[in-house]
Design an enzyme around this catalytic site. Structure first.
Site, PDB file in Angstrom:
ATOM      1  N   SER A 142       0.865  -1.181   0.000  1.00  0.00           N
ATOM      2  CA  SER A 142       0.000   0.000   0.000  1.00  0.00           C
ATOM      3  C   SER A 142       0.899   1.227   0.000  1.00  0.00           C
ATOM      4  O   SER A 142       2.072   1.133   0.397  1.00  0.00           O
ATOM      5  CB  SER A 142      -0.847  -0.012   1.284  1.00  0.00           C
ATOM      6  OG  SER A 142      -1.446   1.249   1.505  1.00  0.00           O
ATOM      7  N   TYR A 155      -2.296  -1.190  10.536  1.00  0.00           N
ATOM      8  CA  TYR A 155      -2.215  -1.416   9.077  1.00  0.00           C
ATOM      9  C   TYR A 155      -0.906  -0.857   8.528  1.00  0.00           C
ATOM     10  O   TYR A 155      -0.191  -1.530   7.781  1.00  0.00           O
ATOM     11  CB  TYR A 155      -3.408  -0.736   8.411  1.00  0.00           C
ATOM     12  CG  TYR A 155      -3.528  -0.957   6.912  1.00  0.00           C
ATOM     13  CD1 TYR A 155      -4.173  -2.079   6.397  1.00  0.00           C
ATOM     14  CD2 TYR A 155      -3.020  -0.030   6.004  1.00  0.00           C
ATOM     15  CE1 TYR A 155      -4.301  -2.273   5.019  1.00  0.00           C
ATOM     16  CE2 TYR A 155      -3.139  -0.210   4.641  1.00  0.00           C
ATOM     17  CZ  TYR A 155      -3.786  -1.334   4.149  1.00  0.00           C
ATOM     18  OH  TYR A 155      -3.910  -1.519   2.782  1.00  0.00           O
TER      19      TYR A 155
HETATM   20  P1  NAD Z   1     -11.103  -6.845  -0.363  1.00  0.00           P
HETATM   21  O1  NAD Z   1     -11.713  -6.655   0.986  1.00  0.00           O
HETATM   22  O2  NAD Z   1     -11.895  -6.494  -1.581  1.00  0.00           O
HETATM   23  O3  NAD Z   1     -10.619  -8.353  -0.532  1.00  0.00           O
HETATM   24  C1  NAD Z   1      -9.908  -8.987   0.496  1.00  0.00           C
HETATM   25  C2  NAD Z   1      -9.744 -10.433   0.139  1.00  0.00           C
HETATM   26  O4  NAD Z   1      -9.021 -11.026   1.238  1.00  0.00           O
HETATM   27  C3  NAD Z   1     -11.047 -11.219   0.019  1.00  0.00           C
HETATM   28  O5  NAD Z   1     -10.889 -12.201  -0.997  1.00  0.00           O
HETATM   29  C4  NAD Z   1     -11.191 -11.899   1.379  1.00  0.00           C
HETATM   30  O6  NAD Z   1     -11.933 -13.109   1.321  1.00  0.00           O
HETATM   31  C5  NAD Z   1      -9.743 -12.162   1.684  1.00  0.00           C
HETATM   32  N1  NAD Z   1      -9.483 -12.381   3.093  1.00  0.00           N
HETATM   33  C6  NAD Z   1      -9.729 -11.550   4.152  1.00  0.00           C
HETATM   34  N2  NAD Z   1      -9.406 -12.156   5.292  1.00  0.00           N
HETATM   35  C7  NAD Z   1      -8.920 -13.384   4.949  1.00  0.00           C
HETATM   36  C8  NAD Z   1      -8.435 -14.476   5.687  1.00  0.00           C
HETATM   37  N3  NAD Z   1      -8.373 -14.460   7.028  1.00  0.00           N
HETATM   38  N4  NAD Z   1      -8.039 -15.585   4.998  1.00  0.00           N
HETATM   39  C9  NAD Z   1      -8.125 -15.633   3.656  1.00  0.00           C
HETATM   40  N5  NAD Z   1      -8.570 -14.625   2.905  1.00  0.00           N
HETATM   41  C10 NAD Z   1      -8.980 -13.510   3.561  1.00  0.00           C
HETATM   42  O7  NAD Z   1      -9.725  -6.048  -0.307  1.00  0.00           O
HETATM   43  P2  NAD Z   1      -8.864  -5.258  -1.405  1.00  0.00           P
HETATM   44  O8  NAD Z   1      -9.185  -3.816  -1.292  1.00  0.00           O
HETATM   45  O9  NAD Z   1      -8.937  -5.919  -2.730  1.00  0.00           O
HETATM   46  O10 NAD Z   1      -7.413  -5.422  -0.774  1.00  0.00           O
HETATM   47  C11 NAD Z   1      -6.495  -6.401  -1.214  1.00  0.00           C
HETATM   48  C12 NAD Z   1      -5.107  -6.001  -0.744  1.00  0.00           C
HETATM   49  O11 NAD Z   1      -4.764  -4.724  -1.311  1.00  0.00           O
HETATM   50  C13 NAD Z   1      -4.969  -5.849   0.774  1.00  0.00           C
HETATM   51  O12 NAD Z   1      -3.719  -6.354   1.201  1.00  0.00           O
HETATM   52  C14 NAD Z   1      -5.012  -4.343   0.960  1.00  0.00           C
HETATM   53  O13 NAD Z   1      -4.333  -3.942   2.125  1.00  0.00           O
HETATM   54  C15 NAD Z   1      -4.314  -3.868  -0.291  1.00  0.00           C
HETATM   55  N6  NAD Z   1      -4.614  -2.486  -0.646  1.00  0.00           N
HETATM   56  C16 NAD Z   1      -5.889  -2.091  -0.934  1.00  0.00           C
HETATM   57  C17 NAD Z   1      -6.118  -0.773  -1.271  1.00  0.00           C
HETATM   58  C18 NAD Z   1      -7.489  -0.264  -1.610  1.00  0.00           C
HETATM   59  O14 NAD Z   1      -7.649   0.962  -1.716  1.00  0.00           O
HETATM   60  N7  NAD Z   1      -8.481  -1.116  -1.786  1.00  0.00           N
HETATM   61  C19 NAD Z   1      -5.065   0.144  -1.319  1.00  0.00           C
HETATM   62  C20 NAD Z   1      -3.786  -0.285  -1.016  1.00  0.00           C
HETATM   63  C21 NAD Z   1      -3.571  -1.611  -0.683  1.00  0.00           C
END
Ligand code: NAD
Length: 260
Positions: A142, A155
């Site tokens: 991130s 985080y």
């Molecule tokens: P999301 O909530 O859409 O998806 C999260 C995924 O992780 C889902 O498939 C969920 O089932 C899975 N998950 C959660 N807990 C779990 C567990 N205990 N075991 C197995 N799977 C689990 O999230 P996203 O926004 O797509 O984020 C994905 C990654 O990108 C994360 O690491 C997040 O920190 C990072 N990220 C997101 C953003 C953003 O703005 N969305 C920005 C920077 C980084």
């Protein structure tokens, strides 16, 4: 077909960025192991991916909060496909609260899912990658692996930890044909971002529009959310042979956030 004959494990890939990466890899001919918390639509997601792109796809419900299940995910993927060529450590969660009120169980869960899971999955795939002299490990960190925002202490700490792990492992496996990198997105519109809006509204006493424009997009000079496809295309590049000399680094896909 940059990833034909490759197999990828993508943690947290039933939603958001992980699912976007799974689709982009499948479009390049890669076999896919999907993972995520089990929900009624997991089988439909798996079957849809396999049918749309004509690739093999499995779903594994390993809980990324549990070390034995993380290690088991890699073992099962290697048994099913004979190899894990690409690992994407993507599963992640967020919790927003001032540090003095930060619940200990949330701190623990964030560190387990955002940091320990990727650490253990990486440790588990290295032996096979070394034996085949080829591997790609991609961590979805991130902008918060580089800079901080208030009320996200766990985080931000977890994402900085992943970046440190990636730099270290890159040095350890540099002569083995294995690269390990991080992609650091800015704000991407996914369920993870949507879910933190109510907590941020409460923590800062703001409306939803204020949170979107004055908190989330405030630091993003492009003033728009990064798209899932933009993050996925960066992952395809890092997984390709063209990126063989890119290792131990972070590629920001953050609309200029960390340039400021
Ligand atoms: P999301 O909530 O859409 O998806 C999260 C995924 O992780 C889902 O498939 C969920 O089932 C899975 N998950 C959660 N807990 C779990 C567990 N205990 N075991 C197995 N799977 C689990 O999230 P996203 O926004 O797509 O984020 C994905 C990654 O990108 C994360 O690491 C997040 O920190 C990072 N990220 C997101 C953003 C953003 O703005 N969305 C920005 C920077 C980084």
């Amino acid at each position: 077909m940059a990833l034909k004959n490759r197999t990828a494990v993508i943690t947290g890939s039933t939603s958001g960025i992980g699912l976007g990466i799974a689709k982009a890899f499948a479009a390049e001919g890669c076999s896919i192991v999907l993972n995520g918390l089990p929900t009624p639509d997991c089988e439909a997601i798996r079957a849809g991916l396999a049918a749309e792109f004509g690739v093999k796809a499995l779903f594994d419900p390993a809980d990324m909060a549990k070390t034995a299940e993380v290690r088991g995910l890699i073992k099962r993927a290697e048994a099913a496909f004979g190899a894990v060529d690409i690992l994407v450590n993507n599963a992640g969660i967020q919790h927003v609260a001032p540090i003095e009120d930060f619940p200990e169980d949330k701190l623990d869960l964030i560190m387990r899912i955002n940091f320990y899971a990727g650490y253990h999955a990486t440790a588990a795939v290295i032996a096979g990658m070394k034996a085949r002299k080829w591997g790609r490990i991609i961590n979805i960190t991130s902008a918060h692996s580089l800079v901080a925002s208030p009320f996200k202490s766990a985080y931000v700490a977890s994402k900085h930890a992943v970046a440190g792990m990636a730099k270290t492992v890159a040095l350890e496996v540099a002569t083995d044909g294995i690269t390990i990198n991080c992609i650091a997105p800015g704000y991407v519109w996914t369920p993870l971002v949507e879910k933190q809006i109510p907590d941020t509204m409460a923590a800062r006493g703001m409306t939803m529009d204020q949170v979107i424009n004055e908190v989330l997009l405030k630091a993003q000079p492009t003033k728009r959310f990064v798209s899932i496809e933009e993050v996925a295309a960066t992952a395809v590049f890092l997984a390709s042979d063209a990126a063989a000399s890119v290792t131990g680094t972070t590629l920001s896909v953050d609309g200029g956030w960390t340039a400021a």
